[in-house]
Design an enzyme around this catalytic site. Sequence first.
Site, PDB file in Angstrom:
ATOM      1  N   GLU A  40       0.840  -1.196   0.000  1.00 46.32           N
ATOM      2  CA  GLU A  40       0.000   0.000   0.000  1.00 46.32           C
ATOM      3  C   GLU A  40       0.881   1.254   0.000  1.00 46.32           C
ATOM      4  OE1 GLU A  40      -3.550   1.897   2.827  1.00 46.32           O
ATOM      5  OE2 GLU A  40      -2.068   0.545   3.705  1.00 46.32           O
ATOM      6  N   LYS A 106      -9.615   2.668  -2.253  1.00 48.82           N
ATOM      7  CA  LYS A 106      -9.811   2.052  -0.938  1.00 48.82           C
ATOM      8  C   LYS A 106     -11.146   2.496  -0.335  1.00 48.82           C
ATOM      9  CE  LYS A 106      -7.351   1.656   3.519  1.00 48.82           C
ATOM     10  NZ  LYS A 106      -6.155   2.148   4.259  1.00 48.82           N
ATOM     11  N   CYS A 140      -5.414  -2.917   2.663  1.00 47.22           N
ATOM     12  CA  CYS A 140      -5.143  -2.823   4.090  1.00 47.22           C
ATOM     13  C   CYS A 140      -6.388  -2.943   4.976  1.00 47.22           C
ATOM     14  CB  CYS A 140      -4.369  -1.540   4.362  1.00 47.22           C
ATOM     15  SG  CYS A 140      -3.428  -1.577   5.922  1.00 47.22           S
TER      16      CYS A 140
END
Length: 254
Positions: A40, A106, A140
């Site tokens: 990430e 995300k 994540c």
Amino acid sequence: MKIALVQTSLAWENPVENRSHLSQKIMGFMEEVDLIILPEMFSSGFTMDPKAVAETMQGETVLWLQHLAKARNCALTGSLVIEENGSYYNRLLFVFPNGEIKTYDKRHLFTLAGEHQFYTAGTEKLIVEYKGFRICPLVCYDLRFPVFARNVEDYDLLLFVANWPKPRISAWDILLKARAVENMCYTVGVNRIGSDHNKHQYIGHSQVVDFLGNYLLEPQEADAVFIVELDKAKLMETRNKLAFLNDRDHFKMS
């Protein structure tokens, strides 16, 4: 499909240095692979100052990814900070060998670090068709939200790229196995190592888990590139035999 997990340290808010370092990693192994996975925010580290590092989709790092994909004749994926229409995104790019790009923003922003104050959340899940695999790439904190990650699309491979810190690494290990088992898919987690500007420590634990929760690559802590081969036929044989996904709940995300 053969995948390469790039686990390494990242220079703080320094895309030039990170591109140079990662170029050495990516071009430094001889084995041919189909997909290279980066952490990430691989160009900057997990920064809450997007203005310092943000690029556009025509920027240097995107062009760099396309160049490397063509040079290695494989796909690359990882997330970086992208500015678009006045907003900042923690955006995962999936770059095909021909330079074509698919993107995922995300969805679950890490409120504990204030990510939601600086970045705009995505809304759409991405499923990539590549080399006979259906791939779902996530970022994540998405790992903690099984409803969004649920395998309602019959994907074969679930990817998580991360900056996941040492104090909560046991959760990373547990949840990657859980996502693999409940979704009957290969699950890959690629995390960074080292420390960042905020003195957060990272020990990696990049890993590959199969569709029954067994390690194909146990959690790793070294600065290295790890290569693992995934067997689609074995996945499908097990799914057809056990058929757990046939009994999943059907729902729509609001």
